[in-house]
Design an enzyme around this catalytic site. Structure first.
Site, PDB file in Angstrom:
ATOM      1  CB  SER A  64       4.767  -4.979  -1.529  1.00  0.00           C
ATOM      2  OG  SER A  64       4.833  -4.109  -2.434  1.00  0.00           O
ATOM      3  CB  ALA A 371      11.965   4.349 -12.113  1.00  0.00           C
TER       4      ALA A 371
END
Length: 541
Positions: A64, A371
């Site tokens: 990632s 977030a």
């Protein structure tokens, strides 16, 4: 299973001495050169999991948003969700086993999980663009083959695309076609239907600048571009042709450093967004006329989507239950806006996508975002059936049209996992339909100033938390100190939690001014350093 073949192949993927890894939310992550044995063994585990649940399982080779030198591997369960927690333990056991114990541990897993070794096994494989990914996915194939599993190698795909394929396959393609074309067609068709309704089509083409983190997102967006309607003008930056993956770019960099990525020039008021390295996170941002940088993170994305869905649900007139799921990192202003202004229930859970996903499944419509920009929307089976039925049969024009918009929203959203491409299309459609400029979206509420810090510690396990990680129960005295520090500042809160991936403690603080948020975060970091066994020099302001 032939013990000799297992031994022979296992010897080709030896485990480095003294290396211990833990399967977490992101699967395994480490320096690429230390992962050969791990991915081989995850190939083995995927076959066992496939036989246990009599379904296709996915394996994604990616790290990632980590640096390019790292890599990782994670398994995808039948409906495109994260691996079941009980199997995370088997994964850790298998990854850390000495070679002579492998056979025994496989037998033990088969007994505990009631795996029928004679069943067929099927595994889907995907990988990101890291230099090490191709070789590692070859090791996955070795593992699958040793145990006699079947596999389909999709090659280069985004993480969410692999989740999508697995879900399609196991729903007998009710969710969609298990091909890249199927994915592009389903999402772009729903998106095209959505923006047909928008009144802004007379305006100049809507341009969006996308920072692809020098990762897989760039490849897949260029493949998908021909499927987009001509109103959509996207320009790709950091497309991997020259830069290094995630280096000074990507969603994580932009979120943490609160500044634009390298290689993307912004004019005031231009809409820009960043994907992360495997395209499962997205954040938006823009520069105002004074040159000031504004970040629009996962909280504000969740809020935009919630406003839109709430309006539609009201028009449709159904009593469908909607909620937003957040973590402790969500900005206090977003929580307040959702609960007090929008009157949508908000639930706080532990950090980690699997906790958010799980909670969101409890509602007819569950919106969840971290977030950091990872998130999606889940619709219950009952809600989806109801919406599709109304879109077809409702006599009242306004209700039927609203139901159609909802139906297209369901189809453009990747419900299996956070998906930067899908989320981008959802956001672009909503902005077009509501005629909102990026500044107006940003102005929905004002974020409380905040600061994220980390403190290196000898052992992150000394910190234990409760109340969705908002309070520390150990070490003794730490929470009391944090409480006392928080009392010094207005509109403030702070919490500490151990990292899921490294020996650091993460600190979050927010307050009425940036100066106060910074001061509070620093004071909390000193308390952590003192009470939780800090390493190296004490934190500097």
């Amino acid at each position: 299973m032939d013990p000799e073949t297992l031994k022979k192949y296992s010897a080709l993927h030896p485990k480095p001495a003294g290396l211990t890894l833990q399967y977490g939310t992101a699967g395994f992550r480490a320096r690429a050169e230390h992962l050969g044995h791990v991915v081989f063994r995850m190939g083995l585990l995927a076959v066992l999991r496939s036989r246990a649940v009599v379904s296709t399982i996915g394996i994604m080779v990616t790290a990632s948003h980590n640096p390019e030198e790292d890599n990782g591997v994670k398994l995808v369960d039948p409906l495109g969700e994260m691996l079941h927690p009980s199997w995370e333990e088997y994964a850790t056991q298998l990854a850390n086993a000495e070679e002579q114990e492998l056979q025994e541990i496989i037998t033990e897993i088969c007994q505990k999980a009631a795996v029928n070794q004679h069943k067929d096994a099927s595994v889907f494989i995907g990988r990101d663009t890291r230099p090490s990914s191709e070789k590692l996915s070859q090791s996955v194939i070795d593992g699958i083959s040793v145990l006699g599993g079947q596999y389909h190698d999709y090659g280069l795909v985004t993480t969410p695309q692999l989740h999508y394929m697995v879900c399609c396959r196991n729903t007998q393609e009710q969710y969609g076609k298990a091909t890249l074309e199927g994915y592009y067609e389903k999402l772009s068709k729903a998106f095209t239907e959505l923006i047909k309704q928008s009144h802004s089509s007379g305006e100049s083409q809507r341009q969006l600048k996308i920072d692809c983190a020098n990762g897989i997102g760039a490849l897949k967006l260029s493949e998908m571009e021909p499927y987009f309607p001509k109103e959509v003008l996207i320009r790709l930056y950091n497309d991997g042709t020259k830069g290094k993956l995630n280096h000074l770019c990507g969603a994580d960099f932009v979120k943490v450093h609160q500044k634009p990525p390298r290689g993307l020039d912004m004019e005031p008021g231009e809409r820009c967004c960043s994907f992360d390295g495997d395209a499962d996170r997205i954040v938006y941002y823009y520069k105002d006329v004074t040159g000031h940088f504004h970040l629009i993170d996962g909280d504000k994305i969740a809020t935009l989507i919630s406003i839109f869905l709430k309006e539609l649900l009201a028009k449709v007139g159904q009593t469908l239950k909607m909620a937003v799921v957040q973590t402790a990192y969500a900005n206090g202003s977003s929580t307040r806006y959702l609960e007090e202004t929008l009157k949508v229930p908000v639930h706080c859970v532990k950090t980690g996508v699997k906790h958010l996903h799980h909670k969101a499944q409890e509602f007819d419509v569950g919106v969840y975002f971290e977030a950091n920009g990872h998130g999606t929307v889940l619709f219950s089976k009952a809600a989806e059936t109801k919406i599709r039925q109304l879109a077809k049969e409702e006599k009242d024009d306004e209700k039927r049209e609203a139901a159609k918009v909802l139906e297209n929203m369901i189809d453009v959203i990747n419900q299996t996992v956070g998906d930067a491409i899908s989320d981008m299309l959802v956001i672009e459609a909503i902005l077009a339909l509501k005629g909102l400029a990026v500044q107006q979206w940003d102005a929905i509420y004002t974020d409380l100033p905040n600061r994220l810090l980390k403190v290196q510690v000898a052992d992150r396990r000394v910190i234990d938390t409760t109340d969705a990680e908002r309070r520390a129960v150990s070490p003794p005295g730490l929470q009391e100190e944090v409480d006392a520090l928080v009392k010094k500042y207005k509109l403030s809160r702070a919490f500490v939690r151990p990292s899921g991936t490294e020996d650091v403690v993460r600190i979050y603080a927010e307050a009425d001014t940036q100066e106060n948020a910074d001061a509070l975060a620093h004071e909390v970091s000193l308390a952590v350093y003192r009470l939780a066994g800090g390493k190296g020099a004490p934190p500097q302001p």
